[in-house]
Design a protein around this motif. Sequence first.
Motif, PDB file in Angstrom:
ATOM      1  N   ASN A 132       0.958  -9.874   4.409  1.00 15.95           N
ATOM      2  CA  ASN A 132       0.160  -8.915   3.642  1.00 15.95           C
ATOM      3  C   ASN A 132      -0.505  -7.884   4.547  1.00 15.95           C
ATOM      4  O   ASN A 132      -0.675  -6.732   4.159  1.00 15.95           O
ATOM      5  CB  ASN A 132      -0.878  -9.635   2.778  1.00 15.95           C
ATOM      6  CG  ASN A 132      -0.224 -10.367   1.628  1.00 15.95           C
ATOM      7  OD1 ASN A 132       0.829  -9.953   1.133  1.00 15.95           O
ATOM      8  ND2 ASN A 132      -0.815 -11.466   1.205  1.00 15.95           N
ATOM      9  N   ASP A 133      -0.871  -8.285   5.775  1.00 15.04           N
ATOM     10  CA  ASP A 133      -1.434  -7.335   6.730  1.00 15.04           C
ATOM     11  C   ASP A 133      -0.388  -6.303   7.138  1.00 15.04           C
ATOM     12  O   ASP A 133      -0.711  -5.140   7.335  1.00 15.04           O
ATOM     13  CB  ASP A 133      -1.957  -8.059   7.978  1.00 15.04           C
ATOM     14  CG  ASP A 133      -3.117  -8.985   7.654  1.00 15.04           C
ATOM     15  OD1 ASP A 133      -3.922  -8.634   6.773  1.00 15.04           O
ATOM     16  OD2 ASP A 133      -3.203 -10.055   8.270  1.00 15.04           O
ATOM     17  N   LEU A 134       0.859  -6.723   7.257  1.00 14.62           N
ATOM     18  CA  LEU A 134       1.942  -5.793   7.605  1.00 14.62           C
ATOM     19  C   LEU A 134       2.180  -4.768   6.500  1.00 14.62           C
ATOM     20  O   LEU A 134       2.544  -3.635   6.771  1.00 14.62           O
ATOM     21  CB  LEU A 134       3.250  -6.551   7.843  1.00 14.62           C
ATOM     22  CG  LEU A 134       3.445  -7.157   9.203  1.00 14.62           C
ATOM     23  CD1 LEU A 134       4.727  -7.978   9.236  1.00 14.62           C
ATOM     24  CD2 LEU A 134       3.490  -6.093  10.270  1.00 14.62           C
ATOM     25  N   LYS A 135       1.982  -5.168   5.279  1.00 10.21           N
ATOM     26  CA  LYS A 135       2.245  -4.291   4.129  1.00 10.21           C
ATOM     27  C   LYS A 135       1.133  -3.269   3.891  1.00 10.21           C
ATOM     28  O   LYS A 135       1.305  -2.349   3.100  1.00 10.21           O
ATOM     29  CB  LYS A 135       2.455  -5.124   2.868  1.00 10.21           C
ATOM     30  CG  LYS A 135       3.734  -5.935   2.909  1.00 10.21           C
ATOM     31  CD  LYS A 135       3.882  -6.761   1.649  1.00 10.21           C
ATOM     32  CE  LYS A 135       5.163  -7.564   1.665  1.00 10.21           C
ATOM     33  NZ  LYS A 135       5.320  -8.361   0.444  1.00 10.21           N
ATOM     34  N   GLN A 136      -0.001  -3.416   4.563  1.00 11.19           N
ATOM     35  CA  GLN A 136      -1.127  -2.506   4.381  1.00 11.19           C
ATOM     36  C   GLN A 136      -0.888  -1.193   5.132  1.00 11.19           C
ATOM     37  O   GLN A 136      -0.717  -1.191   6.345  1.00 11.19           O
ATOM     38  CB  GLN A 136      -2.424  -3.143   4.870  1.00 11.19           C
ATOM     39  CG  GLN A 136      -2.822  -4.382   4.118  1.00 11.19           C
ATOM     40  CD  GLN A 136      -3.066  -4.097   2.650  1.00 11.19           C
ATOM     41  OE1 GLN A 136      -3.699  -3.109   2.292  1.00 11.19           O
ATOM     42  NE2 GLN A 136      -2.555  -4.962   1.798  1.00 11.19           N
ATOM     43  N   VAL A 137      -0.885  -0.087   4.424  1.00 11.34           N
ATOM     44  CA  VAL A 137      -0.646   1.237   5.000  1.00 11.34           C
ATOM     45  C   VAL A 137      -1.659   1.562   6.096  1.00 11.34           C
ATOM     46  O   VAL A 137      -1.307   2.134   7.128  1.00 11.34           O
ATOM     47  CB  VAL A 137      -0.681   2.324   3.896  1.00 11.34           C
ATOM     48  CG1 VAL A 137      -0.642   3.709   4.473  1.00 11.34           C
ATOM     49  CG2 VAL A 137       0.479   2.110   2.923  1.00 11.34           C
ATOM     50  N   ASN A 138      -2.913   1.166   5.920  1.00 12.98           N
ATOM     51  CA  ASN A 138      -3.944   1.513   6.897  1.00 12.98           C
ATOM     52  C   ASN A 138      -3.846   0.711   8.199  1.00 12.98           C
ATOM     53  O   ASN A 138      -4.570   0.984   9.146  1.00 12.98           O
ATOM     54  CB  ASN A 138      -5.343   1.394   6.305  1.00 12.98           C
ATOM     55  CG  ASN A 138      -5.640   0.004   5.795  1.00 12.98           C
ATOM     56  OD1 ASN A 138      -4.749  -0.809   5.602  1.00 12.98           O
ATOM     57  ND2 ASN A 138      -6.902  -0.277   5.556  1.00 12.98           N
ATOM     58  N   ASN A 139      -2.927  -0.270   8.289  1.00 17.50           N
ATOM     59  CA  ASN A 139      -2.700  -0.994   9.545  1.00 17.50           C
ATOM     60  C   ASN A 139      -1.644  -0.330  10.415  1.00 17.50           C
ATOM     61  O   ASN A 139      -1.460  -0.708  11.558  1.00 17.50           O
ATOM     62  CB  ASN A 139      -2.307  -2.450   9.267  1.00 17.50           C
ATOM     63  CG  ASN A 139      -3.465  -3.273   8.775  1.00 17.50           C
ATOM     64  OD1 ASN A 139      -4.615  -2.914   8.972  1.00 17.50           O
ATOM     65  ND2 ASN A 139      -3.180  -4.371   8.122  1.00 17.50           N
ATOM     66  N   TRP A 140      -0.934   0.650   9.872  1.00 11.37           N
ATOM     67  CA  TRP A 140       0.094   1.391  10.618  1.00 11.37           C
ATOM     68  C   TRP A 140      -0.480   2.777  10.909  1.00 11.37           C
ATOM     69  O   TRP A 140      -1.055   3.407  10.029  1.00 11.37           O
ATOM     70  CB  TRP A 140       1.342   1.578   9.771  1.00 11.37           C
ATOM     71  CG  TRP A 140       2.080   0.335   9.410  1.00 11.37           C
ATOM     72  CD1 TRP A 140       1.631  -0.683   8.625  1.00 11.37           C
ATOM     73  CD2 TRP A 140       3.410  -0.019   9.799  1.00 11.37           C
ATOM     74  NE1 TRP A 140       2.596  -1.639   8.487  1.00 11.37           N
ATOM     75  CE2 TRP A 140       3.692  -1.256   9.200  1.00 11.37           C
ATOM     76  CE3 TRP A 140       4.374   0.606  10.566  1.00 11.37           C
ATOM     77  CZ2 TRP A 140       4.934  -1.883   9.367  1.00 11.37           C
ATOM     78  CZ3 TRP A 140       5.609  -0.027  10.724  1.00 11.37           C
ATOM     79  CH2 TRP A 140       5.865  -1.259  10.142  1.00 11.37           C
TER      80      TRP A 140
END
Length: 145
Positions: A132-140
């Motif tokens: 779910n952290d990978l899918k968060q736009v604000n983590n990229w």
Amino acid sequence: MRNRQLTYFCFSLILVVIIGCDKFLDKLPTFSCKQEGFMVSQITRSYIYPEKVVVHPWLGEHNVYAIFMLPNNYVYDRFMTINVPVNKTFCGIMINPNQTIDEINAKPGHYLVKGYLQTRITIKLILEGQINDLKQVNNWDHSKS
């Protein structure tokens, strides 16, 4: 009694495979987060976040990426970061400038690029429960000076 032994054996085997994969994935090479050959700028940096994130490593290589929209006058350095909780930062590369990617059209005065994360890093993060952290736009992000 025999059924119980078979269950314990299967559970132990799966546990050994998961631990073995995790140790193996830690030893594989990853993209460096250093921007070798570039001078550090004293200018304030701003961050560009992706329009879309795709996390489908089970479909094979090149199925974990983000699509970034960049201004036409911006020259990207092919470097992006993925920041997940517990202070982990992973790096990926950006390629394929285009006007349309995955049914996303660039706004006037912009173009699109794909930023890829290595599949082995994705699998490691999924095994750690961070899909779910990978899918968060604000983590990229892609930083720009």
